[in-house]
Write an enzyme that holds these catalytic residues in place. Structure first.
Site, mmCIF file in Angstrom:
data_model
loop_
_atom_site.group_PDB
_atom_site.id
_atom_site.type_symbol
_atom_site.label_atom_id
_atom_site.label_comp_id
_atom_site.label_asym_id
_atom_site.label_seq_id
_atom_site.Cartn_x
_atom_site.Cartn_y
_atom_site.Cartn_z
ATOM 1 C CE1 TYR A 112 -3.858 -2.294 1.326
ATOM 2 C CE2 TYR A 112 -2.026 -3.362 2.439
ATOM 3 C CZ TYR A 112 -3.337 -3.375 2.012
ATOM 4 O OH TYR A 112 -4.127 -4.476 2.245
ATOM 5 C CG HIS A 122 -10.464 0.821 -5.153
ATOM 6 N ND1 HIS A 122 -11.486 0.286 -4.400
ATOM 7 C CD2 HIS A 122 -10.634 0.360 -6.406
ATOM 8 C CE1 HIS A 122 -12.248 -0.455 -5.178
ATOM 9 N NE2 HIS A 122 -11.749 -0.434 -6.402
ATOM 10 C CE LYS A 170 -9.304 -10.348 -15.451
ATOM 11 N NZ LYS A 170 -10.201 -10.227 -16.569
#
Lengths: 179, 180
Positions: free
Chosen positions: B118, B126, B157
């Site tokens: 993150y 998100h 993906k």
């Protein structure tokens, strides 16, 4: 012009010793139309020849003028290149969706042209196949080569059922975040 | 100094004030029984993975003790980590590189990756990065790339392969699903 006329027009000569290069004996102007670009000589890549045969736009003969169909040419090329079938699958998929793909510059790769009018290459596609292991370092070198030439590196992974998954690759450079 | 106890393959900080302080430093570890802490005001011991613990010890933010009360030095802790986590060396290099740059790095197990990374923190953004760590000179089945892309959330993906070279250079390749 009907497809039948075109079929008669393109004649390719497959000399096994010269593969992957294939000589266009007749119908070079129509080759340009089918491949959507102008080859620099009367030689094309065998993957392109396979496309011409598979789509019914021409026919091929061997060194002794014996007819060769898609199957025979594929067999001949597969004996030299184990990726022959999957390379054709990727090429066919790209062409079917209107992309202008040129085989090379390295083994198992294609360059995608921006458009018929603009010869600039935009994407560099490397064909990989399920179960054929690849070195990650080689993958990294492929990415570096692409970025060096301002091409977007893309890998096309063909699974055992012939399904193709494409991934575009970029170099991720972690930033120094401040907290 | 903050203190943790080595229990098997994890380090537990029992003192809940210290536990909160460590978690606040950069979302390290997991409070016992609180899978998704809403804030840093939990009241529970904190469990740290060995990779996290080594990083904190290396940065002099944590001391680790055995259950007998003996202090475990960094070198021993690293050796121990390598003995129980065969890929510890390359995992730790990538973990440290990203942590040193200020990223929040946590276990990616639930996404099928080595790490989930993150920029701000869990729950605050998100689309974190999923990172798979590999040795640059290893070979992989290309299907593993497809698997990596599909293992995460059904719509996620994109993922990163972190290639670790001898000499500790790391190359990060970001894969995005495409249809050229």
């Amino acid at each position: 012009m009907g497809k039948e006329d075109v079929e008669e027009a393109i004649v390719l000569r497959i000399e096994r010793s010269k593969l992957p290069r294939v000589n266009v004996v007749d119908g070079l102007d129509r080759v340009q139309r089918v491949l959507s670009y102008t080859p620099t000589s009367s030689e094309i890549h065998v993957i392109e020849a396979l496309y011409i045969l598979y789509t019914g736009h021409g026919r091929a003969v061997d060194e002794e003028d014996k007819n060769m169909g898609f199957k025979e040419v594929m067999e001949a090329y597969s004996s030299l290149n184990p990726y022959a079938w999957v390379e054709f699958e990727v090429y066919y998929d790209l062409r079917r969706r209107g992309r202008i793909a040129l085989p090379g510059p390295r083994q198992h790769t294609f360059l995608l042209r921006k458009s018929k009018k603009d010869p600039k290459y935009t994407k560099y596609v490397l064909v990989l196949e399920e179960s054929r292991r690849v070195s990650l370092d080689q993958l990294n070198k492929f990415v570096e080569e692409a970025l060096h030439n301002n091409w977007e590196p893309v890998i096309a992974i063909v699974d055992r059922y012939g399904d193709i998954t494409y991934y575009s690759i970029t170099l991720f450079r972690p930033r120094q975040l401040t907290r | 100094m903050l203190e943790g106890i080595l229990l098997g393959i994890r380090v537990v900080v029992f003192d809940t004030t210290q536990a909160r302080n460590i978690y606040k430093l950069g979302y390290y570890g997991k409070p016992l029984g609180i899978p998704k802490p809403k804030d840093t005001e939990f009241n529970a011991p904190l469990e740290l993975g060995l990779i996290e613990a080594v990083y904190l010890v290396e940065n002099k933010l944590l001391d680790v003790y055995s259950t007998k009360g003996e202090k475990i030095d960094l070198e021993y802790l690293k050796k121990y980590a390598l003995s129980v986590i065969p890929r510890f060396s390359e995992l730790y290099l990538v973990y440290r590189d990203l942590r040193n740059r200020g990223y929040i790095v946590r276990s990616g197990l639930k996404y099928g990756s080595d790490f989930v990374v993150y920029e701000k923190g869990p729950g605050l953004e998100h689309a974190p990065y999923l990172v798979h760590v590999v040795k640059a000179y290893d070979q992989i089945d290309p299907l593993d790339i497809v698997r990596a892309g599909r293992l995460g959330h059904s719509v996620r993906k994109d993922f990163i392969l972190a290639l670790v070279y001898p000499g500790n250079k790391i190359s990060y390749l970001l894969f995005e699903w495409s249809k050229p």
